[in-house]
Design a protein around this motif. Structure first.
Motif, PDB file in Angstrom:
ATOM      1  N   LYS A 288     -37.242  80.227  60.168  1.00  0.00           N
ATOM      2  CA  LYS A 288     -36.316  79.130  59.947  1.00  0.00           C
ATOM      3  C   LYS A 288     -35.475  78.882  61.198  1.00  0.00           C
ATOM      4  CE  LYS A 288     -32.684  77.614  56.786  1.00  0.00           C
ATOM      5  NZ  LYS A 288     -31.910  77.952  55.587  1.00  0.00           N
ATOM      6  N   LEU A 289     -34.966  79.949  61.812  1.00  0.00           N
ATOM      7  CA  LEU A 289     -34.182  79.803  63.042  1.00  0.00           C
ATOM      8  C   LEU A 289     -35.009  79.179  64.157  1.00  0.00           C
ATOM      9  CD1 LEU A 289     -32.184  83.155  63.113  1.00  0.00           C
ATOM     10  CD2 LEU A 289     -31.261  80.864  62.823  1.00  0.00           C
ATOM     11  N   ALA A 290     -36.269  79.624  64.297  1.00  0.00           N
ATOM     12  CA  ALA A 290     -37.138  79.076  65.343  1.00  0.00           C
ATOM     13  C   ALA A 290     -37.419  77.599  65.086  1.00  0.00           C
ATOM     14  CB  ALA A 290     -38.446  79.863  65.394  1.00  0.00           C
ATOM     15  N   ARG A 291     -37.646  77.236  63.810  1.00  0.00           N
ATOM     16  CA  ARG A 291     -37.915  75.844  63.468  1.00  0.00           C
ATOM     17  C   ARG A 291     -36.703  74.962  63.771  1.00  0.00           C
ATOM     18  NH1 ARG A 291     -39.733  76.790  58.681  1.00  0.00           N
ATOM     19  NH2 ARG A 291     -37.776  76.511  57.578  1.00  0.00           N
ATOM     20  N   LYS A 292     -35.514  75.441  63.428  1.00  0.00           N
ATOM     21  CA  LYS A 292     -34.299  74.675  63.714  1.00  0.00           C
ATOM     22  C   LYS A 292     -34.079  74.526  65.214  1.00  0.00           C
ATOM     23  CE  LYS A 292     -31.629  75.341  59.557  1.00  0.00           C
ATOM     24  NZ  LYS A 292     -31.086  74.019  59.294  1.00  0.00           N
ATOM     25  N   GLN A 293     -34.378  75.585  65.966  1.00  0.00           N
ATOM     26  CA  GLN A 293     -34.222  75.532  67.422  1.00  0.00           C
ATOM     27  C   GLN A 293     -35.166  74.488  68.025  1.00  0.00           C
ATOM     28  OE1 GLN A 293     -31.998  77.233  69.235  1.00  0.00           O
ATOM     29  NE2 GLN A 293     -32.664  76.253  71.103  1.00  0.00           N
ATOM     30  N   LEU A 294     -36.420  74.478  67.565  1.00  0.00           N
ATOM     31  CA  LEU A 294     -37.385  73.502  68.059  1.00  0.00           C
ATOM     32  C   LEU A 294     -36.973  72.078  67.688  1.00  0.00           C
ATOM     33  CD1 LEU A 294     -40.761  75.330  67.381  1.00  0.00           C
ATOM     34  CD2 LEU A 294     -39.693  74.894  69.590  1.00  0.00           C
ATOM     35  N   GLN A 295     -36.388  71.912  66.509  1.00  0.00           N
ATOM     36  CA  GLN A 295     -35.929  70.582  66.106  1.00  0.00           C
ATOM     37  C   GLN A 295     -34.771  70.121  66.989  1.00  0.00           C
ATOM     38  OE1 GLN A 295     -35.051  71.007  61.948  1.00  0.00           O
ATOM     39  NE2 GLN A 295     -37.191  70.729  61.330  1.00  0.00           N
ATOM     40  N   ARG A 296     -33.873  71.048  67.329  1.00  0.00           N
ATOM     41  CA  ARG A 296     -32.754  70.695  68.196  1.00  0.00           C
ATOM     42  C   ARG A 296     -33.236  70.293  69.579  1.00  0.00           C
ATOM     43  NH1 ARG A 296     -30.073  75.675  67.716  1.00  0.00           N
ATOM     44  NH2 ARG A 296     -30.184  75.919  65.493  1.00  0.00           N
ATOM     45  N   GLU A 297     -34.288  70.951  70.046  1.00  0.00           N
ATOM     46  CA  GLU A 297     -34.824  70.665  71.378  1.00  0.00           C
ATOM     47  C   GLU A 297     -35.709  69.415  71.376  1.00  0.00           C
ATOM     48  OE1 GLU A 297     -36.801  74.233  72.507  1.00  0.00           O
ATOM     49  OE2 GLU A 297     -34.941  75.363  72.780  1.00  0.00           O
ATOM     50  N   GLY A 298     -36.015  68.901  70.206  1.00  0.00           N
ATOM     51  CA  GLY A 298     -36.814  67.690  70.112  1.00  0.00           C
ATOM     52  C   GLY A 298     -38.309  67.932  70.136  1.00  0.00           C
ATOM     53  N   LEU A 299     -38.741  69.168  70.005  1.00  0.00           N
ATOM     54  CA  LEU A 299     -40.170  69.466  70.026  1.00  0.00           C
ATOM     55  C   LEU A 299     -40.811  69.320  68.645  1.00  0.00           C
ATOM     56  CD1 LEU A 299     -40.032  72.570  72.380  1.00  0.00           C
ATOM     57  CD2 LEU A 299     -40.669  70.234  72.967  1.00  0.00           C
ATOM     58  N   LEU A 300     -39.993  69.346  67.607  1.00  0.00           N
ATOM     59  CA  LEU A 300     -40.471  69.132  66.246  1.00  0.00           C
ATOM     60  C   LEU A 300     -39.684  67.973  65.649  1.00  0.00           C
ATOM     61  CD1 LEU A 300     -40.793  72.622  64.484  1.00  0.00           C
ATOM     62  CD2 LEU A 300     -42.604  71.034  64.995  1.00  0.00           C
TER      63      LEU A 300
END
Length: 77
Positions: A56-68
């Motif tokens: 979940k943390l990794a998914r949120k991080q990727l969303q913040r970076e715009g990769l997801l």
């Protein structure tokens, strides 16, 4: 934990209390303590919870970076 009752509205105070207990994880804790959990099962459950937290943390991080893409907003029908 304390909930104020305003204008003798006990139903609303009860809803607020339930929401607070839910947020604190009291209901989940009660369910976990209802029956004995073997140490091996407990260890497996804790490991699975840790893995899901990390994902979940990794998914949120990727969303913040715009990769997801961000999750879609739920619309009430």
């Amino acid at each position: 934990m304390q909930v104020l009752v305003r204008d003798n509205n006990v139903d609303q105070a009860l809803r607020v209390l339930k929401k607070k207990l839910q947020r604190e994880g009291v209901f989940r804790e009660m369910r976990m303590r209802e029956a004995y959990e073997k140490p091996s099962v407990k260890k497996a459950r804790q490991k699975a919870e840790a893995i899901s937290r990390q994902r979940k943390l990794a998914r949120k991080q990727l969303q913040r970076e715009g990769l997801l893409p961000a999750p879609k907003k739920k619309t009430g029908a």
